[in-house]
Scaffold this motif. Structure first.
Motif, PDB file in Angstrom:
ATOM      1  N   SER A  94       0.845  -1.198   0.000  1.00  0.00           N
ATOM      2  CA  SER A  94       0.000   0.000   0.000  1.00  0.00           C
ATOM      3  C   SER A  94       0.878   1.246   0.000  1.00  0.00           C
ATOM      4  CB  SER A  94      -0.927   0.020   1.226  1.00  0.00           C
ATOM      5  OG  SER A  94      -0.143   0.018   2.415  1.00  0.00           O
ATOM      6  N   THR A  96       0.502   5.309   1.277  1.00  0.00           N
ATOM      7  CA  THR A  96      -0.339   6.217   2.066  1.00  0.00           C
ATOM      8  C   THR A  96      -0.253   7.645   1.530  1.00  0.00           C
ATOM      9  OG1 THR A  96       0.173   4.848   3.987  1.00  0.00           O
ATOM     10  CG2 THR A  96      -0.858   6.975   4.428  1.00  0.00           C
ATOM     11  N   ASP A 102      -0.900   3.668  -6.444  1.00  0.00           N
ATOM     12  CA  ASP A 102       0.235   2.830  -6.056  1.00  0.00           C
ATOM     13  C   ASP A 102       1.569   3.529  -6.297  1.00  0.00           C
ATOM     14  OD1 ASP A 102      -1.202   0.403  -5.259  1.00  0.00           O
ATOM     15  OD2 ASP A 102      -1.791   0.311  -7.375  1.00  0.00           O
TER      16      ASP A 102
END
Length: 207
Positions: A94, A96, A102
């Motif tokens: 992941s 953030t 991505d």
């Protein structure tokens, strides 16, 4: 007779010339100030490679430079350990701060013709058996000026140029920054598991 007419005409011409010489002038200055603009904004706050993640099924991929890479997860990691390849590059589980992308979005705003964005410094070191060089970075142009300096995913190191404009650089330029990590089947991971993190600093410069 004719002589009288000529005198009147001369008098009129003289009067007109006298009016033209009666003038008044004034002036003011116009001042223009333009600051040098050199701004860099990157949205991502964390690239997480979580090989213990159980929320992914191991088939999720991210395309980087035209190649698909599997996202880091427990399913993907165990399939890698079972596989024939000794090493494999994985995409983050992941990222953030990117609204689900991505990759990090890097935005340059400048009125400079020539500029460069590079990885300036790396704070911290991934502990053994990994190392900072196991990470790879790739910059892809989306819009604006300049060109990417990475033709393929490049091992992470300080002073690595990512993208730049040699000329005609003013305006807004947008690039994507991807990260990958190379895993090795021969890595001896502690019984307690493995954890490490680093901080990557970027720098936008103009000569």
């Amino acid at each position: 007779g004719d002589g009288m007419k000529r005198k009147k005409l001369l008098a009129l011409i003289t009067l007109a010339a006298g009016l033209a010489l009666a003038q008044a002038t004034d002036n003011h200055t116009v001042t223009v100030n333009i600051p040098s603009v050199l701004q860099l904004a990157i949205d991502a706050t964390d690239f997480a490679f979580n090989f213990g993640d159980t929320s992914l099924n191991g088939s999720e991929t991210v395309t980087v430079g035209g190649t698909s890479y599997t996202k880091a997860s427990l399913a993907a990691y165990t399939a890698f350990l079972d596989g024939a390849s000794t090493t494999q590059d994985f995409a983050p589980t992941s990222v953030t701060g990117t609204g689900g992308n991505d990759y990090a979005t890097a935005t340059v705003r400048t009125n400079r013709g020539q500029w460069t964005v590079k990885i300036d410094a790396i704070a911290g070191t991934l502990p053994p058996p990994l190392s900072n060089g196991r990470l790879k970075v790739f910059a892809q142009k989306v819009s604006g000026k300049g060109t990417s300096a990475t033709s393929s995913p490049t091992p992470l190191a300080a002073n690595t140029p990512l993208f730049s404009a040699a000329s005609s650089g003013p305006g807004k330029s947008v690039y994507r920054i991807y990260y990958l990590i190379t895993m090795d089947q021969n890595d001896d991971i502690p019984l307690s598991g493995y954890s490490g993190s680093i901080t990557v600093n970027y720098l936008l410069t103009s000569p």
